[in-house]
Scaffold this motif. Structure first.
Motif, short mmCIF file in Angstrom:
data_model
loop_
_atom_site.label_atom_id
_atom_site.label_comp_id
_atom_site.label_asym_id
_atom_site.label_seq_id
_atom_site.Cartn_x
_atom_site.Cartn_y
_atom_site.Cartn_z
N ALA A 88 1.25 4.12 -3.07
CA ALA A 88 1.09 5.50 -2.92
C ALA A 88 2.13 6.38 -3.48
O ALA A 88 1.99 7.56 -3.96
CB ALA A 88 0.87 5.83 -1.29
N PHE A 125 1.28 8.43 5.99
CA PHE A 125 0.34 9.30 4.86
C PHE A 125 0.27 10.67 5.41
O PHE A 125 0.08 11.33 4.39
CB PHE A 125 -1.03 8.80 5.22
CG PHE A 125 -1.18 7.36 4.49
CD1 PHE A 125 -1.30 7.37 3.15
CD2 PHE A 125 -1.37 6.04 5.11
CE1 PHE A 125 -1.58 6.07 2.35
CE2 PHE A 125 -1.50 4.90 4.27
CZ PHE A 125 -1.36 4.99 2.90
N ARG A 151 0.44 4.43 10.44
CA ARG A 151 -0.57 4.80 9.41
C ARG A 151 -0.23 6.37 9.15
O ARG A 151 -0.42 6.77 8.23
CB ARG A 151 -2.09 4.24 9.24
CG ARG A 151 -2.94 5.00 8.01
CD ARG A 151 -4.18 4.29 8.51
NE ARG A 151 -4.11 2.81 8.00
CZ ARG A 151 -4.21 2.39 6.86
NH1 ARG A 151 -4.39 3.35 5.66
NH2 ARG A 151 -4.42 1.08 6.60
N ARG A 200 -7.72 11.08 3.82
CA ARG A 200 -8.93 10.02 4.41
C ARG A 200 -7.91 9.13 5.13
O ARG A 200 -8.40 8.53 6.13
CB ARG A 200 -9.51 9.55 3.12
CG ARG A 200 -10.69 8.66 3.77
CD ARG A 200 -11.42 8.14 2.63
NE ARG A 200 -10.51 7.05 1.81
CZ ARG A 200 -10.62 5.79 2.05
NH1 ARG A 200 -11.35 5.39 3.33
NH2 ARG A 200 -9.92 4.92 1.56
N GLN A 201 -6.72 8.36 4.59
CA GLN A 201 -6.01 7.60 5.18
C GLN A 201 -5.25 8.09 6.58
O GLN A 201 -5.15 7.20 7.39
CB GLN A 201 -4.80 7.40 4.19
CG GLN A 201 -5.19 6.50 2.78
CD GLN A 201 -5.77 5.09 3.24
OE1 GLN A 201 -5.78 4.50 4.32
NE2 GLN A 201 -6.53 4.63 2.28
N LEU A 236 -7.85 7.64 9.05
CA LEU A 236 -8.27 6.47 9.35
C LEU A 236 -7.05 5.88 10.49
O LEU A 236 -7.34 4.58 10.98
CB LEU A 236 -8.15 5.31 8.36
CG LEU A 236 -9.35 5.35 7.08
CD1 LEU A 236 -8.70 4.55 6.14
CD2 LEU A 236 -10.79 5.15 7.96
N SER A 237 -6.36 6.70 10.90
CA SER A 237 -5.17 6.35 11.97
C SER A 237 -6.09 6.43 13.08
O SER A 237 -5.23 5.79 14.13
CB SER A 237 -4.38 7.25 11.85
OG SER A 237 -3.63 7.40 10.50
N GLU A 277 0.83 -1.38 0.05
CA GLU A 277 0.00 0.12 -0.03
C GLU A 277 0.88 1.25 -0.02
O GLU A 277 0.58 2.23 -0.79
CB GLU A 277 -0.89 0.05 1.38
CG GLU A 277 -2.04 1.17 1.35
CD GLU A 277 -2.83 0.87 2.55
OE1 GLU A 277 -3.84 1.59 2.65
OE2 GLU A 277 -2.39 0.41 3.39
N ARG A 278 2.01 1.08 0.77
CA ARG A 278 2.72 2.37 0.84
C ARG A 278 3.67 2.66 -0.56
O ARG A 278 3.69 3.91 -0.86
CB ARG A 278 3.91 2.33 1.93
CG ARG A 278 3.00 2.25 3.38
CD ARG A 278 4.14 2.52 4.54
NE ARG A 278 5.62 1.70 4.38
CZ ARG A 278 5.40 0.42 4.95
NH1 ARG A 278 4.30 -0.15 5.59
NH2 ARG A 278 6.63 -0.11 5.00
N GLU A 303 -7.51 11.61 -0.69
CA GLU A 303 -7.42 10.29 -0.42
C GLU A 303 -6.50 9.97 0.73
O GLU A 303 -6.56 9.17 1.57
CB GLU A 303 -6.99 9.27 -1.60
CG GLU A 303 -6.86 7.85 -1.21
CD GLU A 303 -7.81 6.99 -0.72
OE1 GLU A 303 -7.67 6.09 0.17
OE2 GLU A 303 -9.04 7.77 -0.65
N LEU A 304 -5.10 10.61 0.46
CA LEU A 304 -4.16 10.63 1.58
C LEU A 304 -4.63 11.20 2.83
O LEU A 304 -4.30 10.42 3.88
CB LEU A 304 -2.96 11.64 1.02
CG LEU A 304 -2.09 10.99 -0.15
CD1 LEU A 304 -1.12 12.11 -0.34
CD2 LEU A 304 -1.53 9.65 0.19
#
Length: 224
Positions: free
Chosen positions: A8, A80, A76, A45-46, A49-50, A4-5, A42-43
């Motif tokens: 990105a 991000f 996370r 949003r991630q 989510l942390s 995932e990283r 999106e970044l």
């Protein structure tokens, strides 16, 4: 996850080379700018989510589970949030103020929440060290990833490298930082300092380096 990283970072590099909408269009406007805003959304949003919820705090073994989830949230956030801040350079110019303030305030809000969960700063640093983003790696990725068909599109400029340099971390060695700063100065060739009127070079006494042997600033910008 590692995949995932890496995905990105690859998208970050691709978007840097996304061409302007037209020959007379600045790269920070139009369709290109809209694409960058979606990527930064999106970044962010991630980043959001942390934040770890404590909904399961009454379940058996929840303390152990929550600790694992908490560390994952720290990691996370570290990756991000740093990439979101680095993504300023993707615009290659000014950023729409409301968008910039929105991203910054949301990241700050998450960071304030994360801080409440940190009891030992050194422990936090140890857990997130591998998830920090190397400024040198990102700079070199941008320098070397010019796609075919972009021959007339500028390489990363001094402003881009300086912005990345301000987000350096423990993954960046001193010699690598030297090389990055030398490259930055090469891109400033012929540019004069607004304070002293002298030309920029890596051995100048502008407060960034002292002489030509040692860094005069910390090699790492602490996360805490």
């Amino acid at each position: 996850s590692f995949a995932e990283r890496e995905a990105a970072l690859a998208e970050f590099g691709r978007l840097f080379w996304e061409p302007p909408d037209g020959p007379d269009m600045p790269p920070w406007t139009g369709r290109r700018a809209a694409t960058l805003r979606r990527f930064r959304e999106e970044l962010t949003r991630q980043v959001e989510l942390s934040i770890v919820s404590d909904d399961d705090s009454e379940e058996e073994g929840a303390d152990r589970l929550l600790t694992g989830r908490l560390v994952a949230g720290w990691q996370r956030f570290t990756f991000f949030e740093t990439l979101a801040r680095m993504s300023d350079v993707l615009f290659r110019g000014p950023i729409e103020a409301r968008h910039m303030d929105n991203i910054d305030s949301r990241c700050q809000r998450v960071w304030r929440t994360i801080q409440l969960s940190i009891v030992d700063g050194q422990e936090f640093v140890r857990y997130v060290a591998d998830f920090r983003v190397s400024a040198v790696r990102v700079a070199m990725m941008l320098e070397s990833s010019r796609p075919q068909g972009c021959d007339d599109y500028d390489q990363p400029d001094a402003r881009t490298l300086a912005s990345l340099l301000s987000l350096r971390c423990g993954k960046d060695g001193e010699e690598e930082l030297w090389e990055m700063y030398r490259l930055l100065c090469q891109k400033l060739a012929g540019t004069s300092c607004t304070l002293c009127g002298g030309c920029f070079d890596y051995s100048s006494s502008t407060g960034v380096f002292h002489g030509v042997e040692a860094l005069a600033f910390p090699a790492e910008v602490p996360k805490v």
